[in-house]
Design a protein around this motif. Structure first.
Motif, short mmCIF file in Angstrom:
data_model
loop_
_atom_site.label_atom_id
_atom_site.label_comp_id
_atom_site.label_asym_id
_atom_site.label_seq_id
_atom_site.Cartn_x
_atom_site.Cartn_y
_atom_site.Cartn_z
N SER A 290 0.86 -1.17 0.00
CA SER A 290 0.00 0.00 0.00
C SER A 290 0.90 1.22 0.00
O SER A 290 1.70 1.41 0.93
CB SER A 290 -0.91 0.03 1.23
N TYR A 411 -8.93 1.91 -0.42
CA TYR A 411 -9.90 1.49 0.58
C TYR A 411 -10.08 2.59 1.61
O TYR A 411 -9.17 3.38 1.84
CB TYR A 411 -9.41 0.21 1.25
N PRO A 412 -11.26 2.67 2.26
CA PRO A 412 -12.41 1.78 2.12
C PRO A 412 -13.19 2.04 0.82
O PRO A 412 -13.14 3.14 0.29
CB PRO A 412 -13.26 2.12 3.34
N LYS A 454 -21.92 -3.81 5.53
CA LYS A 454 -20.50 -3.92 5.20
C LYS A 454 -20.08 -5.39 5.13
O LYS A 454 -19.23 -5.75 4.32
CB LYS A 454 -19.66 -3.17 6.23
N GLU A 500 -10.77 -7.43 16.12
CA GLU A 500 -9.74 -7.22 15.10
C GLU A 500 -10.31 -7.52 13.70
O GLU A 500 -10.03 -6.79 12.75
CB GLU A 500 -8.54 -8.12 15.39
N ASP A 503 -12.73 -4.72 12.79
CA ASP A 503 -11.98 -3.53 12.41
C ASP A 503 -11.43 -3.65 10.99
O ASP A 503 -11.39 -2.67 10.24
CB ASP A 503 -10.83 -3.28 13.38
N PHE A 504 -11.03 -4.86 10.61
CA PHE A 504 -10.52 -5.06 9.26
C PHE A 504 -11.62 -4.84 8.24
O PHE A 504 -11.41 -4.17 7.21
CB PHE A 504 -9.93 -6.47 9.12
N GLU A 506 -14.30 -3.03 8.62
CA GLU A 506 -14.65 -1.61 8.63
C GLU A 506 -13.60 -0.78 7.89
O GLU A 506 -13.92 0.26 7.30
CB GLU A 506 -14.77 -1.12 10.08
N SER A 507 -12.34 -1.23 7.90
CA SER A 507 -11.29 -0.49 7.20
C SER A 507 -11.36 -0.70 5.69
O SER A 507 -10.86 0.13 4.92
CB SER A 507 -9.90 -0.92 7.71
N MET A 508 -11.97 -1.79 5.26
CA MET A 508 -12.05 -2.12 3.84
C MET A 508 -13.32 -1.60 3.18
O MET A 508 -13.32 -1.30 1.98
CB MET A 508 -11.99 -3.64 3.66
N ARG A 510 -16.71 0.98 3.12
CA ARG A 510 -17.32 2.21 3.61
C ARG A 510 -18.84 2.09 3.60
O ARG A 510 -19.40 1.22 2.91
CB ARG A 510 -16.87 3.40 2.78
#
Length: 513
Positions: A290, A411-412, A454, A500, A503-504, A506-508, A510
């Protein structure tokens, strides 16, 4: 001009500039080339017998960077610089240019002259091509298609135009091109060719270069190519299977966002480069990039037991495993194949999209017709006789989603477009994916609530690598009880996801617009 300003505005490497010019032919930045060369055993550059081939020369940057390493590595064997250069360029470096223009550009970058038999060349050859050859090749037409690359007669051209019949993949006698063995085959091949279909229709060709390189049986092979082969698709299903099952791929570098590899160039699905080692047979070291950072490293087989596609992130594997432990039934059974109502028509191996005559106001016995794939306001009315198939869907509640949705540069992402419910007595063009049918409007609305989570879109993302979202990308989405609506919180709890893992996701992904 001050030194400070000079350092800010001056780019000393013309090939770095070329790498940012266009995405028609994607040029490789020198720093990426060197990252690919770093994967190789470095003793190769200290061996005067190592031979290298770039079968798709554009700027000559691969051969140039290899030459730099050889010039340094072979100094003990060849103390005289000119003798060293002559040996390297005559005995170790070989290329096949993709066009006449790139052959001149490559020779200029390698030999410092377009014609290596001239007085300006840093090493003297007997011919004007040296070891970077270009030969104009014509396509071989069989039933209107080239038997080697599959393109149509659009490229049946006169002498004044390029045919784009690349020599490396348009021959049955590959070994005779240079009549020698190569230790390393490396490069950045052309990615696709127009196939004569509607709009910007194009077919991939980069996999032919990988397949041809394997036939030469090198010790090492490395290519940088689009990553959409992970999920297969148009002409790539066999290639995907072979690649994922090939345990000789020892290293894979994945760029989900292509500008992180090729600045300014957007390639849907990202890009990757890999190292294939003839004598390797084990798990692959996978690096996810990234921007300028490596954000994830894993050591695993490219092919998982429960999937026939490459799963990009290790976190996706752990979440998918939990989902499959809870639910074996797939949402894909509600998703209809492309063109549910028959508005794609194939004529002589070419697909045409047909939009029937429609009225903007209803009439007696009319069927409501959704004809825009990107907004639900595109509505007309057609006669039922224009509908070629899917008649069992017409009188039922359905959900529509546009089949194409660009995921953007980073991302997201939203992954897919916003779904909406359509009433009985309705149909749509092939630009929509149809989900259903459903017994009631409430059931269809509950499906929409699920699609908008999501969690749902994360499960789609596992298989969606381009803007197109055909039926198969819904394979890993688990089925739910649609007598009720759904939220992410309920789904996270149902599948026992850790914070965890949440959160992954949610990070990917939107929120949906």
């Amino acid at each position: 001009m001050s030194d400070n300003l000079f350092n800010k505005v001056y780019n000393p490497d013309v090939l770095s500039c070329l790498a940012n010019l266009s995405n028609d032919e994607v040029f490789t930045p020198p720093e990426i080339v060197n990252q690919m060369l770093d994967m190789l055993p470095q003793e190769l550059f200290r061996n005067p017998d190592t031979t290298f081939l770039d079968p798709a020369c554009k700027t000559g940057v691969f051969l140039r960077e290899i030459a730099k390493r050889l010039i340094k590595g072979l100094e003990p064997q060849f103390p005289d610089l000119q003798e060293r250069i002559d040996h390297i360029f005559h005995k170790q470096l070989f290329g096949i240019a993709i066009t006449e223009l790139t052959s001149l550009l490559s020779r200029r970058g390698i030999y410092c002259s377009k014609y290596p038999n001239s007085d300006f060349s840093v090493t003297k050859f007997d011919t004007a091509q040296g070891n970077i050859r270009f030969k104009r090749i014509d396509h071989t037409w069989v039933n209107g298609r080239c038997k080697y690359c599959g393109t149509n007669r659009t490229y049946d051209r006169g002498e004044e135009l390029e045919t784009h019949a690349y020599e490396f993949i348009h021959t049955d006698n590959l070994e005779k091109l240079f009549n020698m063995k190569f230790d390393v085959i490396i490069g950045n091949p052309p990615y696709q060719m127009s196939d004569g279909g509607n709009g910007a229709s194009a077919m991939p060709i980069y996999h032919y270069f990988v397949e041809q390189a394997k036939k030469l049986n090198p010790k090492y092979m490395s290519f940088i190519i689009p990553a959409r082969w992970y999920a297969g698709g148009r002409g790539l299903d066999t290639f995907r299977k072979i690649m994922l099952e090939d345990k000789r791929i020892c290293e894979l570098h994945d760029f989900p966002n292509s500008p992180d590899c090729f600045p300014g160039v957007q390639i849907e699905g990202g890009v990757c480069y890999f190292l294939w080692d003839k004598n390797y047979n084990d798990k692959c070291n996978i690096y996810t990039h990234s921007k300028n950072d490596i954000i994830a490293i894993s050591n695993r087989y490219l092919l998982e037991d429960f999937s026939d596609t490459f799963i990009r992130y290790s976190e996706q594997i752990t979440i998918l495993t939990k989902v499959k432990d809870k639910t074996n039934d797939s949402f894909i059974k509600l998703v209809k194949p492309n063109d549910a109502f028959g508005y794609d028509v194939r004529v002589e191996n070419t697909m045409y999209r047909v939009k029937p005559s429609y009225m903007l106001t209803s009439f007696n016995d009319a069927v409501k017709f959704y004809y825009f794939g990107w907004k639900k306001e595109g509505v007309g009315y057609v006669e039922s006789k224009s509908i070629r198939k899917g008649h069992d869907l017409i009188e039922k509640w359905k959900v529509l989603i546009s089949r194409a949705y660009g995921m953007g540069n980073s991302y997201p992402t939203q992954v897919i477009n916003k779904p909406f419910v359509v009433e009985p007595r309705s149909c749509c063009t092939e630009t929509y994916t149809v989900i259903g049918p459903f017994k009631s409007k409430v059931e269809a609305e509950n499906v929409v609530s699920y699609i908008e989570t999501k969690f749902f879109r994360f499960m789609v993302l596992i298989l969606k690598s381009t803007q197109s979202a055909p039926q198969k990308v819904y394979q890993f989405v688990p089925m739910q009880d649609f007598s009720k609506s759904w939220t992410d919180e309920e789904l996270y709890e149902k599948y026992g996801l850790t914070q965890e893992e949440i959160d992954f996701i949610e990070s990917m992904i939107r929120p949906m617009d």
